[in-house]
Design a protein around this motif. Structure first.
Motif, PDB file in Angstrom:
ATOM      1  N   ASN A 170      28.957  45.622  30.899  1.00  0.00           N
ATOM      2  CA  ASN A 170      29.885  44.622  30.378  1.00  0.00           C
ATOM      3  C   ASN A 170      31.306  45.179  30.266  1.00  0.00           C
ATOM      4  O   ASN A 170      32.274  44.478  30.557  1.00  0.00           O
ATOM      5  CB  ASN A 170      29.405  44.082  29.036  1.00  0.00           C
ATOM      6  N   PHE A 171      31.439  46.436  29.871  1.00  0.00           N
ATOM      7  CA  PHE A 171      32.746  47.075  29.797  1.00  0.00           C
ATOM      8  C   PHE A 171      33.390  47.110  31.189  1.00  0.00           C
ATOM      9  O   PHE A 171      34.540  46.704  31.370  1.00  0.00           O
ATOM     10  CB  PHE A 171      32.622  48.496  29.231  1.00  0.00           C
ATOM     11  N   LEU A 172      32.629  47.611  32.180  1.00  0.00           N
ATOM     12  CA  LEU A 172      33.162  47.709  33.539  1.00  0.00           C
ATOM     13  C   LEU A 172      33.489  46.338  34.124  1.00  0.00           C
ATOM     14  O   LEU A 172      34.543  46.153  34.744  1.00  0.00           O
ATOM     15  CB  LEU A 172      32.166  48.428  34.446  1.00  0.00           C
ATOM     16  N   ALA A 173      32.599  45.375  33.927  1.00  0.00           N
ATOM     17  CA  ALA A 173      32.834  44.031  34.457  1.00  0.00           C
ATOM     18  C   ALA A 173      34.095  43.431  33.847  1.00  0.00           C
ATOM     19  O   ALA A 173      34.907  42.809  34.553  1.00  0.00           O
ATOM     20  CB  ALA A 173      31.627  43.146  34.185  1.00  0.00           C
ATOM     21  N   ASP A 174      34.287  43.631  32.561  1.00  0.00           N
ATOM     22  CA  ASP A 174      35.482  43.121  31.894  1.00  0.00           C
ATOM     23  C   ASP A 174      36.747  43.767  32.462  1.00  0.00           C
ATOM     24  O   ASP A 174      37.728  43.082  32.757  1.00  0.00           O
ATOM     25  CB  ASP A 174      35.383  43.375  30.383  1.00  0.00           C
ATOM     26  N   ASN A 222      49.982  38.529  40.170  1.00  0.00           N
ATOM     27  CA  ASN A 222      51.128  39.195  40.773  1.00  0.00           C
ATOM     28  C   ASN A 222      51.332  38.808  42.226  1.00  0.00           C
ATOM     29  O   ASN A 222      52.314  39.175  42.847  1.00  0.00           O
ATOM     30  CB  ASN A 222      50.995  40.722  40.672  1.00  0.00           C
ATOM     31  N   SER A 223      50.381  38.102  42.796  1.00  0.00           N
ATOM     32  CA  SER A 223      50.474  37.726  44.227  1.00  0.00           C
ATOM     33  C   SER A 223      51.329  36.514  44.442  1.00  0.00           C
ATOM     34  O   SER A 223      51.533  35.671  43.700  1.00  0.00           O
ATOM     35  CB  SER A 223      49.080  37.458  44.784  1.00  0.00           C
ATOM     36  N   LEU A 226      41.581  43.568  36.067  1.00  0.00           N
ATOM     37  CA  LEU A 226      42.335  44.057  37.225  1.00  0.00           C
ATOM     38  C   LEU A 226      42.489  42.980  38.290  1.00  0.00           C
ATOM     39  O   LEU A 226      43.569  42.809  38.855  1.00  0.00           O
ATOM     40  CB  LEU A 226      41.644  45.285  37.827  1.00  0.00           C
ATOM     41  N   GLN A 227      41.421  42.256  38.546  1.00  0.00           N
ATOM     42  CA  GLN A 227      41.472  41.189  39.553  1.00  0.00           C
ATOM     43  C   GLN A 227      42.424  40.083  39.118  1.00  0.00           C
ATOM     44  O   GLN A 227      43.225  39.594  39.917  1.00  0.00           O
ATOM     45  CB  GLN A 227      40.077  40.636  39.803  1.00  0.00           C
ATOM     46  N   THR A 228      42.360  39.694  37.861  1.00  0.00           N
ATOM     47  CA  THR A 228      43.232  38.631  37.345  1.00  0.00           C
ATOM     48  C   THR A 228      44.682  39.067  37.412  1.00  0.00           C
ATOM     49  O   THR A 228      45.563  38.291  37.804  1.00  0.00           O
ATOM     50  CB  THR A 228      42.837  38.283  35.886  1.00  0.00           C
TER      51      THR A 228
END
Length: 112
Positions: A95-99, A111-112, A104-106
């Protein structure tokens, strides 16, 4: 993408198998079949059997030999208390990594 998926699975397959065993005890081929039903179609039985040996040696599962209609008895694996604790730690880490990955993806998408 297949190589990337394989590498990611190496780090998570143990937790995935423990999660399956938390649902219900199973023997090696059954575990492989359940993984394939979940969409992990490229996982081979040898990988699962090697993983089962490791988690048995680490004391994360209980093993019961059950007679088989064909051939030698089957080893049926079930999650024990130590395995449940390990699985809980796995989910906290997951859950920590997924969050963090979602953050990062968001951030990248905004920024795109």
């Amino acid at each position: 993408m297949a190589k990337q998926m394989t590498e990611m699975l190496k780090g998570t397959l143990e937790g995935i198998v423990l999660a399956l065993l938390a649902e219900q005890p199973a023997y090696g081929y059954e575990i492989t079949s359940r993984l394939r039903e979940q969409g992990f179609v490229d996982i081979v039985e040898g990988t699962v059997y090697a993983l089962l040996i490791r988690i048995e040696q680490r004391g994360l599962v209980a093993v019961e030999k059950v007679p088989s209609e064909k051939g030698p008895p089957r080893k049926v694996y079930s999650l024990n208390a130590q395995g449940r604790d390990y699985l809980e730690e796995f989910w906290v880490s997951w859950n920590f990594l997924a969050d963090k990955l979602t953050q990062l993806q968001t951030k990248k998408e905004s920024n795109s």
